[in-house]
Design an enzyme around this catalytic site. Structure first.
Site, PDB file in Angstrom:
ATOM      1  N   HIS A 161      39.452  45.939  53.648  1.00  0.00           N
ATOM      2  CA  HIS A 161      39.830  47.096  52.835  1.00  0.00           C
ATOM      3  C   HIS A 161      39.426  46.949  51.364  1.00  0.00           C
ATOM      4  O   HIS A 161      39.071  47.923  50.712  1.00  0.00           O
ATOM      5  CB  HIS A 161      41.331  47.384  52.962  1.00  0.00           C
ATOM      6  N   ASP A 162      39.460  45.729  50.836  1.00  0.00           N
ATOM      7  CA  ASP A 162      39.158  45.526  49.409  1.00  0.00           C
ATOM      8  C   ASP A 162      37.787  44.915  49.166  1.00  0.00           C
ATOM      9  O   ASP A 162      37.540  44.402  48.063  1.00  0.00           O
ATOM     10  CB  ASP A 162      40.211  44.606  48.779  1.00  0.00           C
ATOM     11  N   LYS A 173      35.740  45.148  45.913  1.00  0.00           N
ATOM     12  CA  LYS A 173      36.062  44.425  44.674  1.00  0.00           C
ATOM     13  C   LYS A 173      34.998  43.393  44.338  1.00  0.00           C
ATOM     14  O   LYS A 173      34.930  42.931  43.188  1.00  0.00           O
ATOM     15  CB  LYS A 173      37.442  43.773  44.786  1.00  0.00           C
TER      16      LYS A 173
END
Ligand SMILES: [Fe+2]
Length: 231
Positions: A87-88, A91
């Site tokens: 999900h991240d 980043k």
């Protein structure tokens, strides 16, 4: 992949479509390779943010428990886990000095951070996942009331899988230690989250989460929680 979203002008579709327990299952080897890739990329995103290990794994664990209670099962649950682990991943495209900044972010820095869902979709667009995980990556910071980012989707416009991961992501943020605060105990975290039922969170899904969390909190909160900032 079924579709890709790479800009904030093109929000993810909310209906990911039904998938039977045997559809898109892939071979055991294929599944193991995807799982390894998702864990490595998820861990890399944690390193980029200078956080302790385990955030993406914990979010995936909490999200899968909620997803199962919501009726996701079989092969679909496996690919949902892959999406939750990733999900991240966007980043990795946000400058490390911004992610690791100790003080408050400037408006320009926040704009960079708010792009990480779209950056994540761009990153995974080169991979032909048997089940489209991009709605999770794209929409995990959308809010039920429409005040989230990057698309400003509201209610049922937000992919249901992303609404599930959003709840898990916030739960892990609250129950994890950060550089400026200790970890909240489960009970206090739930009090904080209840205030956002119907605001940040899908109210019906949150009701399911209340039950799931009550059953699993002791297991989820075993062991030290890592220091990180949720963006
Ligand atoms: Fe995020």
């Amino acid at each position: 992949m079924l579709h890709h979203q790479t800009t904030t002008d093109a929000p993810p579709r909310a209906d990911i479509g039904p998938m039977g327990p045997t559809d898109h299952a892939g071979s055991a080897r294929e599944r193991a390779e995807y799982l390894e890739l998702a864990r490595r990329w998820g861990n890399s995103a944690e390193c980029a943010e200078r956080v302790g290990k385990g955030h993406c794994e914990r979010v995936a664990e909490v999200a899968c428990a909620l997803a199962m209670a919501d009726g996701i099962a079989g092969a679909e649950l496996f690919w949902f886990r892959i999406g939750a682990l990733l999900h991240d991943v966007g980043k990795l495209m946000v400058p490390a000095d911004v992610l690791g900044k100790a003080g408050p972010l400037t408006p320009a820095e926040w704009r960079l951070v708010r792009q990480h869902p779209a950056e994540g979709v761009e990153m995974i667009s080169a991979i032909d996942f048997p089940w489209d995980v991009s709605p999770i990556v794209a929409a995990h910071h959308e809010r039920w009331d429409g005040a989230g980012y990057p698309y400003g989707l509201a209610g049922d416009e937000i992919p249901r899988t992303a609404r599930i991961v959003c709840i898990a992501d916030v739960y892990d943020a609250l129950t994890s230690e950060r550089s400026y605060k200790p970890a909240l105990p489960h009970r206090e975290a739930m009090v904080v989250m209840r205030a956002d039922r119907g605001r940040q969170f899908d109210p019906d899904l949150f009701s399911v989460f209340e039950r799931v969390a009550q059953e699993n909190a002791q297991h989820w909160n075993q062991g030290a929680r890592a220091t990180h900032r949720v963006m």
